[in-house]
Structures are given as C-alpha cells and as structure tokens.
Scaffold this motif. Structure first.
Motif, PDB file in Angstrom:
ATOM      1  N   THR A 827       0.839  -1.209   0.000  1.00 35.57           N
ATOM      2  CA  THR A 827       0.000   0.000   0.000  1.00 35.57           C
ATOM      3  C   THR A 827       0.861   1.241   0.000  1.00 35.57           C
ATOM      4  O   THR A 827       0.611   2.212  -0.733  1.00 35.57           O
ATOM      5  CB  THR A 827      -0.919  -0.023   1.230  1.00 35.57           C
ATOM      6  OG1 THR A 827      -1.725  -1.220   1.189  1.00 35.57           O
ATOM      7  CG2 THR A 827      -1.823   1.191   1.246  1.00 35.57           C
ATOM      8  N   GLN A 828       1.906   1.286   0.810  1.00 35.31           N
ATOM      9  CA  GLN A 828       2.798   2.431   0.869  1.00 35.31           C
ATOM     10  C   GLN A 828       3.524   2.642  -0.462  1.00 35.31           C
ATOM     11  O   GLN A 828       3.710   3.770  -0.931  1.00 35.31           O
ATOM     12  CB  GLN A 828       3.835   2.240   1.991  1.00 35.31           C
ATOM     13  CG  GLN A 828       3.225   2.239   3.389  1.00 35.31           C
ATOM     14  CD  GLN A 828       2.610   3.594   3.746  1.00 35.31           C
ATOM     15  OE1 GLN A 828       3.098   4.649   3.328  1.00 35.31           O
ATOM     16  NE2 GLN A 828       1.528   3.561   4.518  1.00 35.31           N
ATOM     17  N   SER A 829       3.917   1.614  -1.131  1.00 36.71           N
ATOM     18  CA  SER A 829       4.617   1.728  -2.419  1.00 36.71           C
ATOM     19  C   SER A 829       3.712   2.314  -3.481  1.00 36.71           C
ATOM     20  O   SER A 829       4.123   3.167  -4.283  1.00 36.71           O
ATOM     21  CB  SER A 829       5.106   0.342  -2.888  1.00 36.71           C
ATOM     22  OG  SER A 829       6.071  -0.160  -1.981  1.00 36.71           O
ATOM     23  N   ALA A 830       2.460   1.913  -3.531  1.00 44.90           N
ATOM     24  CA  ALA A 830       1.517   2.447  -4.511  1.00 44.90           C
ATOM     25  C   ALA A 830       1.302   3.937  -4.300  1.00 44.90           C
ATOM     26  O   ALA A 830       1.225   4.721  -5.249  1.00 44.90           O
ATOM     27  CB  ALA A 830       0.192   1.685  -4.419  1.00 44.90           C
ATOM     28  N   LYS A 831       1.242   4.347  -3.054  1.00 47.28           N
ATOM     29  CA  LYS A 831       1.043   5.766  -2.745  1.00 47.28           C
ATOM     30  C   LYS A 831       2.230   6.595  -3.241  1.00 47.28           C
ATOM     31  O   LYS A 831       2.053   7.658  -3.844  1.00 47.28           O
ATOM     32  CB  LYS A 831       0.844   5.935  -1.246  1.00 47.28           C
ATOM     33  CG  LYS A 831       0.584   7.380  -0.824  1.00 47.28           C
ATOM     34  CD  LYS A 831       0.375   7.456   0.698  1.00 47.28           C
ATOM     35  CE  LYS A 831       0.162   8.910   1.112  1.00 47.28           C
ATOM     36  NZ  LYS A 831      -0.025   9.013   2.593  1.00 47.28           N
ATOM     37  N   ARG A 832       3.476   6.119  -3.028  1.00 49.34           N
ATOM     38  CA  ARG A 832       4.653   6.867  -3.441  1.00 49.34           C
ATOM     39  C   ARG A 832       4.750   6.943  -4.962  1.00 49.34           C
ATOM     40  O   ARG A 832       5.164   7.959  -5.530  1.00 49.34           O
ATOM     41  CB  ARG A 832       5.931   6.189  -2.902  1.00 49.34           C
ATOM     42  CG  ARG A 832       6.135   6.456  -1.397  1.00 49.34           C
ATOM     43  CD  ARG A 832       7.565   6.095  -0.991  1.00 49.34           C
ATOM     44  NE  ARG A 832       7.847   4.681  -1.187  1.00 49.34           N
ATOM     45  CZ  ARG A 832       7.629   3.744  -0.278  1.00 49.34           C
ATOM     46  NH1 ARG A 832       7.106   4.078   0.918  1.00 49.34           N
ATOM     47  NH2 ARG A 832       7.916   2.494  -0.539  1.00 49.34           N
ATOM     48  N   ILE A 833       4.301   5.956  -5.647  1.00 48.84           N
ATOM     49  CA  ILE A 833       4.333   5.967  -7.113  1.00 48.84           C
ATOM     50  C   ILE A 833       3.387   7.028  -7.659  1.00 48.84           C
ATOM     51  O   ILE A 833       3.723   7.756  -8.602  1.00 48.84           O
ATOM     52  CB  ILE A 833       3.987   4.578  -7.657  1.00 48.84           C
ATOM     53  CG1 ILE A 833       5.138   3.585  -7.339  1.00 48.84           C
ATOM     54  CG2 ILE A 833       3.716   4.613  -9.155  1.00 48.84           C
ATOM     55  CD1 ILE A 833       4.828   2.154  -7.654  1.00 48.84           C
ATOM     56  N   ARG A 834       2.191   7.139  -7.085  1.00 49.85           N
ATOM     57  CA  ARG A 834       1.238   8.143  -7.545  1.00 49.85           C
ATOM     58  C   ARG A 834       1.796   9.547  -7.332  1.00 49.85           C
ATOM     59  O   ARG A 834       1.628  10.437  -8.172  1.00 49.85           O
ATOM     60  CB  ARG A 834      -0.089   7.981  -6.789  1.00 49.85           C
ATOM     61  CG  ARG A 834      -0.914   6.785  -7.277  1.00 49.85           C
ATOM     62  CD  ARG A 834      -2.336   6.861  -6.753  1.00 49.85           C
ATOM     63  NE  ARG A 834      -2.384   6.738  -5.307  1.00 49.85           N
ATOM     64  CZ  ARG A 834      -2.490   5.601  -4.637  1.00 49.85           C
ATOM     65  NH1 ARG A 834      -2.531   4.444  -5.308  1.00 49.85           N
ATOM     66  NH2 ARG A 834      -2.538   5.586  -3.330  1.00 49.85           N
TER      67      ARG A 834
END
Length: 974
Positions: A827-834
C-alpha cells in the motif's frame, strides 16, 4: 624329383625361343645359336702406302709416329705421320761412295743415327736440317744401339750403348746445344765398356736393350748371332747420368749369364712387346738359328728378367739355308716373321701359324720389318714399296686357345665381354671338371651356361652327386630373372626337397655331425635369402607340406618365423605344451590378432603371465575381444584365478579409461560374483550422471538384484531417477539410506513430500516408533503434523505429538503476520508511485536563447527540439537522423509508418470551414489523433539521450567510417 625336372624343362622351353627341331634331338641349348662368333675381319690388316720413291729405299725406321727413310745414295726423307702431306727431305752431303748401312731412331723420334758402310756414323736431330758427323765414332761399323728411355730428351740422348760388328759395346752420349747448335761436337764421349764373344772369338753385337727394374736395378740385354747375354746391376740413385760402366766392370774377368743355341743365321734379332700404358716391355721374342726364343720379362727376379722361356721352332716351310727369316716383330699374342716374299704370324700360345701374307714379285724382295711401339703399327718395305699393317682385335681368338689348353680362367678373361664365347668356355670347363670328378666346380660352371637345364640335372643325378646337383640348382636360381617366376618356384621347391633329404641322411650319422651343421646353416641361409623371400612366401603352403612330410618341426618353426607366420609358431608351441615359449613369441611380435586367437588357451595355463602380457600391450589390445577368453576361464577357475581377470579389467577401466559398455558390464559381473565391497565403490565412483556412466543400468540392476546386493540396487535406482523404488528398497535396508534418497528430487517438492511420507509411514506402521516419526518432520520442511497424523493408530495419545502440534500452530501464526506486513508495504509503495507521477507532470526545464543543438551546433530555438534530463539538447530532425540507423528493423518500419500518418494529418481539408472538433470525430472512427502520433514518435526517437543512453554503449565497436564507403573516403583524402 623326375616330375619337378619335367616341369622345369617345360617352363624353360617356354621361356627361351629354340626351334622345335633342335629341342627334339637334344642338342645342347645355347641362347646364342644364331650369333656369329667372330667377324671375318683379319687380325693383321695390310695397307699399301701411296708412295712412289724417286730412288730405291735403303733403310726405314719408325718411332713415335716419326718415319725416316733413306733413299738412294744421299737422300734422307723424314715424315711426321701426323702430317703426312708435309715431308722433309735432307741431303747427307756425301761426295764419296759411302752408303747407308743401318739407321737407328730413339723412342721419342728425336735422335736419328745413320751408320754408313764406311765405318762412319752421322747424327740428325728432328729439330734441325743438317746432318752432323760423329767424329769419335769413326772406324766402327755400328750394328745396334741401346737407347736410354729413362734419361733421354729431345736434345740429349743420355748415356746410351752402341754395339759394333767387332763385338765391342761402347757407351756414348749425344747432346745438341739449343743456343749454338753446331758450335761443338754433338758426341760428348765414346768409350768402350765391354766386348761380346762367342766360342770363336768376338762376335757382332746384333741387339742391345736397356731396361730398369725396381729399387734402382738395371737390366741390359745384348745378343750376338748365337748368344743372349744379360747384365744386371744397380746404379746408385743420382748417378744414372754417369752411365753403365759399373755394370760391365763387374764382368771384366768372367762372362755374364747367357743363353746359347747351336744353329746360326749369320745374325739375330730380338723384339719386345710393350703395352700402351706401361713403360717396360712385358715379353720378348729372340729370332736365332734354332727358332724363336719366346718368354716374359719378370723385373722382380734378382739375376735374370727372362721368365717362362720356350723355343718355337720355325714352321716346316722355312729352311734357314734357303729362305731364312729376315726380321721379327712381337705383338701381344703373336710374333711376325719376315721372309723374302711373305710374312708369317705365329701364335705365342701354341706355336701355330695363324696368318700368312704372300707378296707379289712385282714389289721386289722384302727388305725390313719394324714396329712403332707407341702406336703398335707394323711397317714393311722393299726397295720400291712401303706397307703398313694395322693390328685389329688381336685377342679375338685367344680365349679359344686358352680353352683348348685348359686355362679356363685366362680364356674367360679374354671373352668376358663376348657372352657367346664365354658360354662355350664355361661349358668346356664344366665338362672338364666333371670328367675329373670335380663335381662341385662343374656344377658352378654349368649353372652359368646356356646348356639345357634338364640334361645337366640328369647328368648329376645319374652320377649320384646330389651335393653337386644342389650347387647347380642354387647357382641357376641366383641367375634367374625376377620375371621367371615359374622356374624360380620349381627350383626353390626342388632345392628344399634336396636339402631335407640330405639333412635327413646326415642327421642319422653321428660321424657327419659337422657336415650336418654346415648343411643346416646353408639350408637356413637359403630359406632366409632376401632374393627367395617372395617365392617362398607365395609357395609357403608347399614348403610347409614338404617340411611336415619329413617331420622336420625345427625347420618348420624356423621357416614360419622367416615368413612371419607367427600363428603357426605359436600353435606349434601350444601343441607341445610350451606355453611360456608361445607367450614369448606373442610378446616379442606384439600381434593383436594372435593375442585374441591364443589367449583362451594360454590363460588356462599361465593366467598371471598372460595378463601381464596384456597389460604390457596397453591400448593396442581391444579388451572386448579378450572377454570371451576371460569368460571361459572364469567359469572354470577358482576365485583366486578370477582375480587375474578382475586385474586386467580394472587396468582397462582405470588406467586405459576404457568407455566400452561390454568391458564395464563384465567388470561389474565379476565384482557382483566375487567382490561385493568393490561393487558399491565402483558404482559410486562411476557417479550418478547417466550420460557419463559406461555400464548398462538395467543389466547392472538385474545383476545386483540376482546376487542380493540391495545397497547397489538402491544406488542404481537413484541413478535411474526411480526415487520411489529406491526409497522402497532402501527402507528394507536402512531408514537413513531411504532418507538420503528422499531428498534427491530437489525440483519436485510434491514427489519429495511423497517419499518422505513413505518413510514416515514405514517408521510409524512398521517400526512403530513415534519419536522417529516426529524426527522425520524435522528432517523435511515439507511435512506437517497433519500429514503424519493419519498414519498413527487411534489409541495413540496426543501427548506423543503435543509439541509438534504447538509448533505447527506457531508457524501458522507467523505466516499470517508476515502476510499482513507485506500488504502494508504494498500500500505504501503504490502511494509513493502516484506522488512521483504527479511530480513528473509538473516538471520543466529552461532553455537559453543562445543554446545550440548538440549534433549540428546550430541555434536550438530555430526548429523543434528535444531537451533531455542529462542537459543535452537536439533538433528534432538531428535526433531522428542520429537515432534511426541504430534502431531495430521493426522500429524503423514503425517510425516510418508514424511519420506517414503524421504527414497525412498535416494536409489541409478541401472544406475551408472544417469543424473544430474534427479530431474528436476522427477518434470516434477508430483513428489516432495527431497528438497521439507525436507521442508515439517521441517514445521511439526520444526514449533516451543519444549520447548518454544505451545506444551510445551499443555503438562502441562501430567503425567511424562505414566499411562500404571506406574506399571512397580514402580516395577523397588523396
């Protein structure tokens, strides 16, 4: 023997062309029946000289091709026979009635002495034209001169001897000065040294000859009418110029040795024969009253050089009272007698007259005959005519005379270059030896003739001379040509038979032991002769039969070795239980085929030595061909003897690194039979990779199963990747072995789990050991407690595996917690990508007005351009030009297609009032918008900086100049 003789006769008749009529009546065969033995050209060929003298010829002398002739009273004619067209005439200058009595010319043709009937002597040198009188010689009628052939020269005679009509011998010397030719007397001195006498007192000195022997010894021959004297003495080296006075002084008080004959011609004459290449005469002939004394000259004798003397009486038609001989000349084999009207030639070998030449009366009476010793020509003259005889091939019939005298060696010497005559001499010599019972010598001669073979062979057979017959056959065989194969075969076979017969006779007689050994050596030499090798090899079967029929095993083995027929040699030793000798022959000649053939027999008796021989042969032997011998041997031998077979197989596997499956299978069978411990170590050493294993896995599995070697079977199952069978069989042996098999299928977790379940079931159900079953859970991570529980019986309490259940539950909890943590991280990785995507959309760069394109170095803002994060900036068209050649073919095609589409969107519409939402309408029809096409082009062209991206790295090995344009570029620089 008769059949062999008949066969050889037939073959000989086929090989030599002889008329049938001759062969049928048994005429001795000669290969030269059609050849003439000699041409009809006479030995002494007379030639009349084309010369008409203006006056009668008084005297004539010839030497060294220089001819001097006295004509009439006062004329002297000199002719160089090398230049006969340039005669030289000299006048004697005599005013009185003096006539020429005799003339003497030295061996060089330079010094001419002219004796006058007035007891005077004149001298003429070849180089001058004026005759000179010798004052010291006056008052002596000169009869003979002995020239000095050792010290004389063209200007000086050296010490010479002069014989007079009163028996005195004078020593003199004549010298001509080149500077002032006639300033002094030419005769240096003239002193008497001896007087020759006969029984009635002093006698004329008819002939004088000076010869030098060895070690400074001189011989002087002097003749009178009936006597021949010899003076022998040494002249010290360096004193030869002082003359021969010392030799005569020795005989001052007594006469020297002499030969005397009673008859008297009133004179005598001696002639000598000197070969062309020799300085000393070799033979002499003295013409005197009783005949001709002929002999040879031996210079090694101490007191007399006359040797092998014999007197040939004059022919019956010569009567010394009526027509006595005038002159004599000696050639190599004849002496010629000059009579008033004819010339007779008598052979010195037999005294027979072989030539007679009668002169016509018109020529007048014959006066004198002389010979030029340097060119071997004979001259005869009358008062009107001069004749010359050429001696042609004088030795042509000498061989026949020597043959009739039984001097066969000399006869062969004189016909060695005439095979037709040599054949006659050999046949006569062979017959002579046969008649005198010299059979071996006769056989040697017969073998060299062209007489019929069968007649000669039957001759020796009838005389019961087998040894001579063998000698004849051996010589005949050595003279055959390589093309005469039939004759060679018959002679070789016949000789073998004769040798074997002769050896059989001698072997039974102890007193003939030495002869037997000598004959055996000759027979072996005959068998091993290189010339007979091919014939013996091609007919070895017949030779073996002959040897076998005579029971001569010793020579059978010897012959087999010569023929390199080692198979027969080894077989012979094996038949006589000589196994060590047989093996020695095999080891010495190292023939692989013979090893294969005889190893089955030898290994039964000397196994260790045979295996040692095999090992010494190394890789030359193919072990597969020896397996039958080892199999037969191992089936009937003890365990200790089988070890020899194992030793050789191990040598092949470990030393020679053999990969043949048959060898490994056989070694495996021997291990399974006798060495179970070595079996497993062999299998383990071979490895588990099926592609590198050289034995047959199925054969090995069956073999091990038959002999109950379970551990070996388990290993083979593992190699075959039959893990279930391996585990099943291993559980019958050892659980730990089964566990090692269960872990082998590393890539198949399901199979591995299944194998471990088999082990767990075995432990629980067969061994009923709960603790060991729990240990299986710790050994394999794939097993869970719930997998093992069904194997336990119902009465088992939970206390036995309570700890295992708790551990399992703890593992489940840990796994759940791990999954939760992974979900939070995602979940944290997806947020940083956006957030990064949003930031990139708002990112920009600034371009200064003076910036230039990195490729073309023109102002950047003049045309569309690209700006990369690295800071490099390119015009659109410059970047496209740099990128396009390095793109893959499919991207190049796609880029061209996009450019075409983009160009199509730039064309103006036919309607000038195009709706503003035209792009939107086109999209609705499934076509790309202009912006989308540009974005696709950018993705291809501007995916990365052409200077900083992978494109630059990939082009590191690209040449600066295109190879196709290299020549053009190079020419542009010239």
């Amino acid at each position: 023997m008769a059949s062999i003789l008949d066969e050889y006769e037939d073959s000989l008749h086929r090989s030599v062309s002889v008329p049938q009529s001759r062969a049928s009546v048994g005429i001795p065969h000669s290969g030269y029946v059609s050849a003439r033995l000699e041409k009809e050209t006479p030995i002494f060929n007379k030639q009349r000289i084309d010369f008409a003298p203006p006056e009668k010829i008084n005297s004539l002398v010839v030497s060294s091709n220089q001819l001097c002739m006295s004509l009439g009273k006062d004329t002297l004619l000199r002719i160089d026979l090398g230049k006969p067209d340039e005669p030289n005439q000299v006048e004697l200058g005599r005013k009185d009635e003096a006539k020429v009595y005799k003339m003497f010319l030295d061996h060089t043709g330079s010094h001419l002495l002219i004796a006058l009937n007035t007891s005077e002597c004149l001298y003429l040198n070849r180089s001058v034209q004026k005759v000179r009188a010798l004052s010291r010689w006056k008052g002596h009628l000169i009869e003979s001169v002995g020239w000095n052939k050792f010290l004389g020269s063209e200007t000086n005679t050296g010490p010479i001897l002069v014989g007079t009509s009163q028996g005195q011998i004078y020593e003199a010397e004549i010298s001509v000065s080149e500077g002032s030719l006639f300033s002094t007397n030419p005769d240096q001195y003239f002193r008497q040294v001896y007087t020759l006498e006969e029984e009635s007192g002093p006698a004329p000195v008819c002939c004088l000859e000076i010869e030098r022997g060895i070690e400074g010894k001189f011989f002087i021959i002097a003749t009178t009418r009936k006597r021949l004297f010899q003076f022998v003495g040494k002249v010290p080296e360096g004193t030869e110029q002082q003359g021969f006075s010392s030799m005569f002084a020795v005989h001052a008080d007594h006469l020297p040795s002499f030969r005397e004959f009673p008859a008297n011609l009133g004179f005598s004459e001696i002639a000598f024969y000197t070969p062309k290449l020799r300085s000393n005469p070799r033979s002499f002939a003295w013409m005197m009253g009783n005949g001709v004394l002929y002999g040879t000259l031996d210079y090694s004798r101490p007191d007399s050089i006359l040797s092998e003397e014999q007197v040939w009486v004059y022919p019956s038609d010569i009567d010394i009272t009526v027509n006595k001989p005038i002159s004599i000349v000696l050639t190599q084999f004849h002496f010629l007698l000059l009579l008033p009207d004819r010339v007779k030639a008598v052979c010195t070998l037999n005294g027979q007259v072989v030539f007679q030449d009668l002169f016509l009366e018109k020529f007048g009476l014959l006066t004198r005959m002389i010979k030029d010793p340097t060119v071997q020509q004979i001259w005869i003259h009358t008062e009107k005519v001069v004749f010359r005889y050429h001696v042609q091939r004088e030795s042509r019939d000498v061989w026949k005379m020597y043959m009739n005298m039984n001097k066969f060696d000399l006869a062969k010497e004189y016909c060695k270059d005439r095979p037709e005559c040599l054949d006659i001499v050999l046949a006569k010599e062979a017959e002579h030896c046969f008649q005198n019972k010299r059979y071996l010598d006769s056989a040697k001669c017969y073998a060299l003739t062209q007489n019929y073979f069968e007649e000669i062979a039957l001759k020796f057979i009838e005389a019961k001379q087998e040894e001579a017959l063998m000698e004849f056959l051996i010589k005949k065989l050595s003279n055959l040509k390589p093309s005469e194969k039939t004759q060679t075969t018959l002679l070789t076979t016949w000789l073998t038979e004769l040798y074997l017969n002769w050896l059989g006779i001698l072997q039974g007689d102890p007193s003939q032991r030495n002869l037997y050994l000598d004959t055996r050596e000759k027979f072996r030499t005959f068998l091993s002769s290189p010339k007979n090798k091919d014939c013996l090899f091609n007919n070895r079967a017949s030779i073996y039969e002959l040897l076998a029929s005579h029971g001569d095993t010793e020579h059978m083995v010897y012959f087999a070795v010569i023929m390199q027929d080692y198979e027969r040699v080894v077989a012979h030793h094996c038949q006589h239980d000589e196994y060590d000798e047989a093996l020695n022959v095999l080891s010495r000649h190292r023939d692989e085929k013979l090893f294969y053939k005889f190893s089955p027999v030898l290994i039964q008796h000397i196994p260790k030595k045979v295996v040692d021989a095999w090992i010494s042969m190394g890789s030359r032997l193919d072990a597969r061909n020896l397996i039958p011998a080892l199999v037969n041997y191992s089936q009937s031998a003890s365990t200790q003897q089988i070890n020899e077979a194992i030793r050789y197989m191990e040598f092949c596997v470990y030393q020679l690194e053999e990969t043949q499956q048959a060898i490994h299978n056989y070694l495996l069978s021997l291990y399974a039979l006798c060495r179970p411990d070595s079996l497993l170590s062999y299998l383990e050493q071979a490895g588990t990779n099926p592609t590198r294993i050289h034995y047959d896995l199925k054969y090995a599995l069956r073999l091990c199963a038959e002999h109950g070697h379970h551990r070996a079977c388990v290993h083979i199952y593992k190699v075959m990747e039959l893990y279930e069978e391996a585990v099943d069989l291993a559980l019958q042996v050892d659980v730990d072995l089964a566990k090692s098999c269960a872990d082998l299928p590393e890539d198949d977790e399901e199979l591995r789990k299944k194998l471990w379940l088999k082990i767990a079931r075995h432990v629980v159900q067969e061994e009923k050991d709960v603790k060991k079953a729990m240990a299986c859970l710790s050994s394999c991570a794939l097993l869970k407690i719930e997998d093992v529980l069904p194997f336990f019986p119902d009465f088992v309490t939970i206390d036995h595996f309570k700890e295992a259940i708790c551990n399992s539950l703890e593992d489940y909890n840990k796994h759940i917690e791990e999954l939760k943590r992974e979900m939070e991280e995602a979940t944290q990785s997806a947020k940083r990508i956006r957030e990064d995507i949003q930031e990139m959309r708002n990112k920009y760069g600034s371009v200064e007005p003076q910036e230039k394109c990195a490729a073309c170095d023109f102002p950047l803002l003049n045309r569309p351009f690209y700006l990369f994060l690295c800071g490099h900036m390119f015009h659109y068209d410059c970047l496209l030009q740099a990128v396009f050649p390095n793109l893959p073919a499919y991207k190049q095609a796609k880029l061209e297609d996009l450019q075409k589409k983009l160009a199509a969107t730039n064309q103006p519409s036919k309607s000038h009032h195009r709706p503003k939402d035209a792009d939107t309408i086109s999209l609705g029809k499934g076509q790309q918008s202009r912006e989308q096409i540009k974005a696709d082009i950018d993705d291809i062209v501007a995916a990365e900086c052409v200077y900083c991206g992978e494109l630059m790295i990939r082009s590191i090995d690209k040449p600066f100049i295109d190879p196709q344009k290299y020549e053009e570029e190079m020419q542009s620089w010239l």
